[in-house]
Design a protein around this motif. Structure first.
Motif, short mmCIF file in Angstrom:
data_model
loop_
_atom_site.label_atom_id
_atom_site.label_comp_id
_atom_site.label_asym_id
_atom_site.label_seq_id
_atom_site.Cartn_x
_atom_site.Cartn_y
_atom_site.Cartn_z
N GLU A 206 -20.91 22.53 24.26
CA GLU A 206 -20.25 22.23 25.54
C GLU A 206 -19.34 23.38 25.94
OE1 GLU A 206 -21.02 19.81 27.69
OE2 GLU A 206 -22.58 19.38 26.22
N LYS A 207 -18.69 24.00 24.94
CA LYS A 207 -17.80 25.14 25.22
C LYS A 207 -18.62 26.31 25.78
CE LYS A 207 -14.78 28.58 23.15
NZ LYS A 207 -14.46 29.35 21.94
N ASP A 208 -19.80 26.54 25.17
CA ASP A 208 -20.69 27.61 25.65
C ASP A 208 -21.08 27.38 27.11
OD1 ASP A 208 -20.75 28.97 23.20
OD2 ASP A 208 -22.42 27.76 22.47
N LYS A 209 -21.46 26.12 27.41
CA LYS A 209 -21.90 25.79 28.77
C LYS A 209 -20.79 26.03 29.77
CE LYS A 209 -25.47 22.40 27.59
NZ LYS A 209 -25.85 20.98 27.56
N GLU A 210 -19.58 25.68 29.37
CA GLU A 210 -18.43 25.87 30.27
C GLU A 210 -18.19 27.36 30.53
OE1 GLU A 210 -13.66 25.14 30.36
OE2 GLU A 210 -14.80 23.93 28.94
N VAL A 211 -18.26 28.16 29.46
CA VAL A 211 -18.06 29.62 29.60
C VAL A 211 -19.15 30.25 30.48
CG1 VAL A 211 -18.14 31.80 28.32
CG2 VAL A 211 -16.73 29.93 27.48
N ILE A 212 -20.41 29.84 30.26
CA ILE A 212 -21.52 30.40 31.04
C ILE A 212 -21.37 30.03 32.52
CG2 ILE A 212 -24.03 30.25 31.45
CD1 ILE A 212 -24.27 29.78 28.35
N SER A 213 -21.05 28.75 32.78
CA SER A 213 -20.98 28.27 34.17
C SER A 213 -19.78 28.83 34.93
CB SER A 213 -20.97 26.74 34.21
OG SER A 213 -19.83 26.25 33.53
N THR A 214 -18.76 29.29 34.22
CA THR A 214 -17.58 29.85 34.90
C THR A 214 -17.57 31.37 34.77
OG1 THR A 214 -16.28 29.39 32.90
CG2 THR A 214 -16.17 27.75 34.68
N TRP A 215 -17.23 31.85 33.58
CA TRP A 215 -17.11 33.30 33.34
C TRP A 215 -18.45 34.01 33.55
CZ3 TRP A 215 -18.67 37.43 30.34
CH2 TRP A 215 -17.77 38.51 30.22
N GLY A 216 -19.50 33.46 32.97
CA GLY A 216 -20.83 34.08 33.06
C GLY A 216 -21.33 34.13 34.49
N PHE A 217 -21.17 33.03 35.23
CA PHE A 217 -21.65 32.94 36.61
C PHE A 217 -20.86 33.89 37.51
CE2 PHE A 217 -21.59 30.32 40.71
CZ PHE A 217 -22.79 30.85 41.16
N LYS A 218 -19.55 33.89 37.33
CA LYS A 218 -18.68 34.75 38.15
C LYS A 218 -19.03 36.23 37.96
CE LYS A 218 -13.82 36.18 38.31
NZ LYS A 218 -12.50 36.00 37.66
N ASN A 219 -19.37 36.60 36.74
CA ASN A 219 -19.58 38.02 36.42
C ASN A 219 -21.06 38.43 36.37
OD1 ASN A 219 -16.75 38.80 36.05
ND2 ASN A 219 -16.80 37.34 34.36
N LYS A 220 -21.95 37.51 36.73
CA LYS A 220 -23.40 37.80 36.78
C LYS A 220 -23.87 38.53 35.53
CE LYS A 220 -23.50 38.06 41.82
NZ LYS A 220 -23.82 38.85 43.01
#
Length: 527
Positions: A206-220
């Motif tokens: 769940e922590k990974d999903k949160e990081v991907i959907s926020t930090w990962g998405f924002k930074n492409k």
């Protein structure tokens, strides 16, 4: 550029070994992934890493919060701008990683033949008798005699900083272990690895999903390193999750093979993933030492034959604290290159190591020397045989371009591409000269706005051996008239000249689409 090719099968003049390595714009064909952290996150330090040869920056979310990593990423962007060196971004997930929680961060000393209890009650203080862990199912997963390893930043092979435990018994949720070697564990977080045991935790937490959907998405993010990939389904689920976030549907997934479970399902994982990371730290514990090299050779061979990038980790651990690698480490880096690795991944060496820039530079120099004795002829024949006949149209063009470039001793291959696939196929045949991948952006729309593709494709070739991307002017389509192709080619040739890989009277092989036809042409440069 790489004209003085030797082969290990041929006698090497001893005097040639003493000749100094020539400096070049492309330090090596093999790429270097650097993990950014406390010792390598300032703009100055990152600029040094980029100049030394780092082409992919890895952000490890096992530690540090998104704000910390965002700050590092902003420094990376500034460094890319000032050095004019392209760099891709890799997000490394935590996955089902078991961790010992040491809230007070006081060193914990464990003595051989003593006992220590592993407990899921993380509110308790860590001590030499009790280690709280972040998983409540360990007692159900293990049995008497099982092996558990604990260490900071995984296991460097140094018996003073990591500890080997043997399960003596389970008591409710607790696991009582015998300590097999004396060691001092320092820091706030130690990884815990249970040898050859399946851990019932999702690969994407769940922590990974949160990081991907926020930090990962924002930074492409360009790459997702999927820790503890155990089945092809893990990759499918991760891809499905990424596809929910716009541009992240283009993010490439690199499956990290860390245990016997991943090794057992390697073939199906390779089919599903965009690339493979051989995480030798954990693998070295799950496998007997004498089997590690066999897995490396077999895995790299399979990746090479299907043209998917393979990354090898844990090569120069001793450079975390020392300016020079050990003899075994230097040889290990060279062997990774000779075995067919696309990239070398540096973890603790750049994250918390004292010499991040020197480490990247040293690894690059070793790769450069190993590439000079890589048997391209044998490799080419093996790859053609593996692909078989009839070849696909694109595969035939790619292999022909490489063969032509070697026969005419071309200094560089220039490939026009919009998806990056053609350039990757050329690189699959491991030409002895750099492949300049000219990525032609394409116009696309989501019915709300128009945008250009191309930046992802360019950065994603930064992990492929021998590929060096440049983004072309979007006004020139990849399949177009001679006039526009000539102007893009001129830009590419000027780039090659500036980089020092193309000189007057050199021959250059160009691979491009003209109308519906794919064309390989050889051009000889005038003054």
């Amino acid at each position: 550029m790489h004209s003085s090719h030797l082969l290990l099968e041929e006698p090497i003049r001893m005097a040639s070994i003493l000749e100094p390595s020539k400096a070049s714009y492309f330090p090596a064909m093999t790429k270097i992934v650097g993990t950014l952290g406390p010792k390598s996150r300032s703009t100055e330090a990152i600029s040094g890493c980029l100049k030394a040869g780092m082409s992919v920056a890895r952000f490890d979310f096992s530690w540090g919060d998104p704000e910390y990593h965002q700050e590092t990423l902003e420094n990376l962007k500034a460094a890319v701008k000032s050095t004019k060196k392209l760099c891709a971004v890799m997000l490394d997930t935590v996955g089902p990683e078991l961790q010992v929680v040491n809230k007070r961060e006081t060193p914990i000393s464990l003595k051989a033949d003593g006992f220590v209890v592993l407990t899921p009650h993380v509110d308790q203080e860590a001590s030499s008798d009790l280690l709280p862990i972040n998983f409540d199912g360990l007692a159900k997963a293990v049995k008497k005699g099982d092996t558990i390893f604990v260490g900071q930043y995984l296991f460097t092979g140094s018996e003073t900083t990591s500890v080997w435990l043997e399960v003596a018994e389970t008591k409710g949720d607790d696991v009582v272990c015998v300590v097999k070697n004396s060691a001092t564990l320092a820091g706030s977080l130690f990884t815990l690895h249970v040898s050859q045991i399946h851990i019932e935790l999702p690969t994407l937490s769940e922590k990974d999903k949160e990081v991907i959907s926020t930090w990962g998405f924002k930074n492409k993010i360009d790459f997702l390193s999927l820790s503890y990939t155990r089945h092809a389904e893990d990759v499918r689920q991760a891809r499905e999750f990424l596809s929910k976030f716009g541009d992240l549907s283009q993010t490439q997934i690199f499956a990290k093979i860390e245990n016997v479970e991943g090794l057992t399902h390697f073939d199906e994982i390779l089919q599903e993933a965009d690339g493979i990371i051989l995480s030798r730290g954990n693998l070295g514990i799950d496998l007997p030492p004498e089997k590690v090299f066999l897995f490396q050779k077999a895995a790299l061979y399979q990746c090479n034959m299907v043209g998917k990038p393979a990354v090898v980790t844990r090569v120069v651990d001793s450079m975390t604290d020392n300016l020079r690698p050990t003899r075994a480490e230097a040889t290990d880096v060279a062997n990774a290159v000779l075995d067919g690795s696309d990239a070398i991944l540096l973890g603790a060496e750049t994250l918390r190591g004292l010499y991040p820039v020197e480490t990247i530079s040293t690894v690059g120099k070793i790769c450069f020397e190993a590439e000079k004795v890589f048997n391209q002829d044998l490799y080419f024949k093996k790859t053609v045989k593996y692909v078989g006949e009839p070849m696909t149209h694109l595969e035939s063009i790619a292999s022909s371009a490489v063969r032509a470039a070697i026969k005419v001793k071309a200094s560089v291959i220039i490939c026009f591409t919009s998806s990056g696939r053609a350039a990757r196929l050329i690189a699959k045949y491991r030409p002895t000269m750099p492949v300049l991948s000219v990525v032609i952006p394409r116009l696309k729309t989501n019915q709300l706005k128009w945008s250009f593709t191309g930046a992802f494709e360019a950065r994603q070739s930064l992990i492929v051996r021998g590929l060096f991307p440049m983004l072309a002017d979007p006004r020139h389509p990849a399949e177009s008239t001679n006039a526009t192709n000539e102007s893009v080619l001129k830009v590419a040739l000027d780039h090659g000249k500036m980089a020092g890989v193309i000189k007057s009277h050199d021959r250059v092989v160009v691979c491009q689409k003209v109308g519906d036809a794919s064309v390989v042409k050889i051009i000889e440069l005038e003054d």
